[in-house]
Design a protein around this motif. Structure first.
Motif, PDB file in Angstrom:
ATOM      1  N   SER A  29      -8.213  99.610  46.851  1.00 25.94           N
ATOM      2  CA  SER A  29      -9.507  99.029  46.513  1.00 25.94           C
ATOM      3  C   SER A  29     -10.667  99.942  46.903  1.00 25.94           C
ATOM      4  O   SER A  29     -10.676 100.532  47.977  1.00 25.94           O
ATOM      5  N   HIS A  30     -11.637 100.004  45.998  1.00 19.58           N
ATOM      6  CA  HIS A  30     -12.883 100.705  46.301  1.00 19.58           C
ATOM      7  C   HIS A  30     -13.793  99.787  47.119  1.00 19.58           C
ATOM      8  O   HIS A  30     -14.429 100.219  48.071  1.00 19.58           O
ATOM      9  N   LYS A  31     -13.864  98.527  46.738  1.00 22.15           N
ATOM     10  CA  LYS A  31     -14.644  97.496  47.432  1.00 22.15           C
ATOM     11  C   LYS A  31     -13.776  96.255  47.575  1.00 22.15           C
ATOM     12  O   LYS A  31     -12.965  95.949  46.705  1.00 22.15           O
ATOM     13  N   VAL A  32     -14.006  95.528  48.665  1.00 21.08           N
ATOM     14  CA  VAL A  32     -13.317  94.263  48.907  1.00 21.08           C
ATOM     15  C   VAL A  32     -14.390  93.224  49.192  1.00 21.08           C
ATOM     16  O   VAL A  32     -15.201  93.392  50.109  1.00 21.08           O
ATOM     17  N   TYR A  33     -14.422  92.169  48.397  1.00 20.86           N
ATOM     18  CA  TYR A  33     -15.398  91.101  48.572  1.00 20.86           C
ATOM     19  C   TYR A  33     -14.702  89.883  49.151  1.00 20.86           C
ATOM     20  O   TYR A  33     -13.654  89.472  48.653  1.00 20.86           O
ATOM     21  N   VAL A  34     -15.280  89.335  50.208  1.00 20.74           N
ATOM     22  CA  VAL A  34     -14.757  88.104  50.803  1.00 20.74           C
ATOM     23  C   VAL A  34     -15.866  87.060  50.772  1.00 20.74           C
ATOM     24  O   VAL A  34     -17.047  87.394  50.744  1.00 20.74           O
ATOM     25  N   MET A  35     -15.460  85.812  50.769  1.00 20.78           N
ATOM     26  CA  MET A  35     -16.439  84.738  50.658  1.00 20.78           C
ATOM     27  C   MET A  35     -17.135  84.456  51.986  1.00 20.78           C
ATOM     28  O   MET A  35     -18.330  84.223  52.017  1.00 20.78           O
ATOM     29  N   GLU A  36     -16.370  84.451  53.072  1.00 21.47           N
ATOM     30  CA  GLU A  36     -16.911  84.075  54.372  1.00 21.47           C
ATOM     31  C   GLU A  36     -16.512  85.079  55.449  1.00 21.47           C
ATOM     32  O   GLU A  36     -15.542  85.823  55.282  1.00 21.47           O
ATOM     33  N   THR A  37     -17.223  85.032  56.560  1.00 19.35           N
ATOM     34  CA  THR A  37     -16.922  85.910  57.699  1.00 19.35           C
ATOM     35  C   THR A  37     -15.493  85.706  58.180  1.00 19.35           C
ATOM     36  O   THR A  37     -14.831  86.658  58.578  1.00 19.35           O
ATOM     37  N   SER A  42     -10.014  87.718  59.339  1.00 14.68           N
ATOM     38  CA  SER A  42      -8.594  87.632  59.017  1.00 14.68           C
ATOM     39  C   SER A  42      -8.048  88.989  58.565  1.00 14.68           C
ATOM     40  O   SER A  42      -6.963  89.408  58.985  1.00 14.68           O
ATOM     41  N   LEU A  43      -8.810  89.682  57.720  1.00 20.37           N
ATOM     42  CA  LEU A  43      -8.384  91.013  57.256  1.00 20.37           C
ATOM     43  C   LEU A  43      -8.350  92.006  58.409  1.00 20.37           C
ATOM     44  O   LEU A  43      -7.434  92.837  58.497  1.00 20.37           O
ATOM     45  N   GLN A  44      -9.306  91.929  59.303  1.00 19.91           N
ATOM     46  CA  GLN A  44      -9.332  92.817  60.457  1.00 19.91           C
ATOM     47  C   GLN A  44      -8.151  92.559  61.383  1.00 19.91           C
ATOM     48  O   GLN A  44      -7.552  93.497  61.903  1.00 19.91           O
ATOM     49  N   LYS A  45      -7.800  91.287  61.568  1.00 20.19           N
ATOM     50  CA  LYS A  45      -6.641  90.955  62.402  1.00 20.19           C
ATOM     51  C   LYS A  45      -5.359  91.493  61.782  1.00 20.19           C
ATOM     52  O   LYS A  45      -4.459  91.958  62.475  1.00 20.19           O
ATOM     53  N   LYS A  46      -5.275  91.420  60.465  1.00 19.24           N
ATOM     54  CA  LYS A  46      -4.061  91.834  59.761  1.00 19.24           C
ATOM     55  C   LYS A  46      -3.946  93.352  59.639  1.00 19.24           C
ATOM     56  O   LYS A  46      -2.858  93.904  59.789  1.00 19.24           O
ATOM     57  N   PHE A  47      -5.072  94.032  59.374  1.00 21.42           N
ATOM     58  CA  PHE A  47      -5.026  95.460  59.060  1.00 21.42           C
ATOM     59  C   PHE A  47      -5.801  96.348  60.042  1.00 21.42           C
ATOM     60  O   PHE A  47      -5.827  97.566  59.863  1.00 21.42           O
ATOM     61  N   GLY A  48      -6.446  95.771  61.021  1.00 21.18           N
ATOM     62  CA  GLY A  48      -7.273  96.572  61.923  1.00 21.18           C
ATOM     63  C   GLY A  48      -8.596  96.910  61.259  1.00 21.18           C
ATOM     64  O   GLY A  48      -8.996  96.286  60.279  1.00 21.18           O
ATOM     65  N   ASN A  49      -9.263  97.919  61.776  1.00 16.09           N
ATOM     66  CA  ASN A  49     -10.588  98.276  61.279  1.00 16.09           C
ATOM     67  C   ASN A  49     -10.585  99.335  60.184  1.00 16.09           C
ATOM     68  O   ASN A  49     -11.648  99.742  59.733  1.00 16.09           O
ATOM     69  N   GLN A  50      -9.403  99.782  59.756  1.00 18.40           N
ATOM     70  CA  GLN A  50      -9.354 100.884  58.791  1.00 18.40           C
ATOM     71  C   GLN A  50     -10.008 100.572  57.446  1.00 18.40           C
ATOM     72  O   GLN A  50     -10.447 101.480  56.755  1.00 18.40           O
ATOM     73  N   PHE A  51     -10.127  99.307  57.080  1.00 16.82           N
ATOM     74  CA  PHE A  51     -10.722  98.940  55.794  1.00 16.82           C
ATOM     75  C   PHE A  51     -12.090  98.268  55.948  1.00 16.82           C
ATOM     76  O   PHE A  51     -12.670  97.816  54.969  1.00 16.82           O
ATOM     77  N   PHE A  52     -12.594  98.207  57.178  1.00 19.82           N
ATOM     78  CA  PHE A  52     -13.826  97.480  57.475  1.00 19.82           C
ATOM     79  C   PHE A  52     -14.985  97.902  56.566  1.00 19.82           C
ATOM     80  O   PHE A  52     -15.723  97.066  56.063  1.00 19.82           O
ATOM     81  N   ILE A  53     -15.136  99.179  56.332  1.00 22.69           N
ATOM     82  CA  ILE A  53     -16.272  99.687  55.544  1.00 22.69           C
ATOM     83  C   ILE A  53     -16.213  99.237  54.076  1.00 22.69           C
ATOM     84  O   ILE A  53     -17.235  99.194  53.396  1.00 22.69           O
ATOM     85  N   LYS A  54     -15.046  98.874  53.593  1.00 26.25           N
ATOM     86  CA  LYS A  54     -14.884  98.439  52.194  1.00 26.25           C
ATOM     87  C   LYS A  54     -15.290  96.978  51.985  1.00 26.25           C
ATOM     88  O   LYS A  54     -15.494  96.546  50.863  1.00 26.25           O
ATOM     89  N   ILE A  55     -15.382  96.219  53.063  1.00 33.59           N
ATOM     90  CA  ILE A  55     -15.545  94.767  52.964  1.00 33.59           C
ATOM     91  C   ILE A  55     -17.015  94.358  52.900  1.00 33.59           C
ATOM     92  O   ILE A  55     -17.825  94.789  53.708  1.00 33.59           O
ATOM     93  N   THR A  56     -17.322  93.515  51.917  1.00 38.34           N
ATOM     94  CA  THR A  56     -18.642  92.902  51.791  1.00 38.34           C
ATOM     95  C   THR A  56     -18.463  91.391  51.838  1.00 38.34           C
ATOM     96  O   THR A  56     -17.653  90.834  51.089  1.00 38.34           O
ATOM     97  N   ILE A  57     -19.212  90.744  52.712  1.00 38.84           N
ATOM     98  CA  ILE A  57     -19.160  89.287  52.822  1.00 38.84           C
ATOM     99  C   ILE A  57     -20.218  88.702  51.882  1.00 38.84           C
ATOM    100  O   ILE A  57     -21.377  89.079  51.936  1.00 38.84           O
ATOM    101  N   LEU A  58     -19.798  87.797  51.000  1.00 37.27           N
ATOM    102  CA  LEU A  58     -20.687  87.205  50.009  1.00 37.27           C
ATOM    103  C   LEU A  58     -21.397  85.941  50.504  1.00 37.27           C
ATOM    104  O   LEU A  58     -22.298  85.439  49.848  1.00 37.27           O
ATOM    105  N   HIS A  59     -20.983  85.408  51.633  1.00 37.16           N
ATOM    106  CA  HIS A  59     -21.576  84.197  52.215  1.00 37.16           C
ATOM    107  C   HIS A  59     -21.547  83.027  51.235  1.00 37.16           C
ATOM    108  O   HIS A  59     -22.543  82.336  51.018  1.00 37.16           O
ATOM    109  N   ILE A  60     -20.372  82.813  50.658  1.00 35.32           N
ATOM    110  CA  ILE A  60     -20.114  81.682  49.765  1.00 35.32           C
ATOM    111  C   ILE A  60     -19.158  80.747  50.512  1.00 35.32           C
ATOM    112  O   ILE A  60     -18.072  81.181  50.913  1.00 35.32           O
ATOM    113  N   PRO A  61     -19.515  79.493  50.701  1.00 37.11           N
ATOM    114  CA  PRO A  61     -18.611  78.571  51.392  1.00 37.11           C
ATOM    115  C   PRO A  61     -17.263  78.473  50.666  1.00 37.11           C
ATOM    116  O   PRO A  61     -17.217  78.411  49.439  1.00 37.11           O
ATOM    117  N   ASP A  62     -16.200  78.477  51.438  1.00 31.75           N
ATOM    118  CA  ASP A  62     -14.847  78.422  50.875  1.00 31.75           C
ATOM    119  C   ASP A  62     -14.467  76.959  50.614  1.00 31.75           C
ATOM    120  O   ASP A  62     -13.584  76.399  51.249  1.00 31.75           O
TER     121      ASP A  62
END
Length: 83
Positions: A29-37, A42-62
């Protein structure tokens, strides 16, 4: 450009028959969009911080059902792409 939807919760993905996010998806992935913090955490717990810079939080309630037309409309407004 292509898009893929994947969840962060194994139980929910199995229940709904949807994709669980994988390391391969994150790597490709070039960008990863998540709805909530909580999804970013969850992604950080699963994969560590290696993908942190790719993630954008959209602040949409799940609160929306998978494939909800209301959610799709919100996503179209929140996620813009330059050509």
């Amino acid at each position: 450009m292509s898009f893929e939807s994947a969840g962060t919760n194994d139980v929910t993905c199995k229940k709904l028959g949807t994709n669980l996010v994988t390391k391969d998806m994150m790597e490709k992935s070039h960008k990863v969009y998540v709805m909530e913090t909580k999804h970013q955490i969850s992604l950080q717990k699963k994969f560590g911080n290696q993908f942190f810079i790719k993630i954008t939080i959209l602040h949409i309630p799940d609160i929306y059902k998978y494939g909800s037309s209301v959610l799709i409309d919100i996503l179209k407004k929140r996620v813009c792409f330059d050509s």
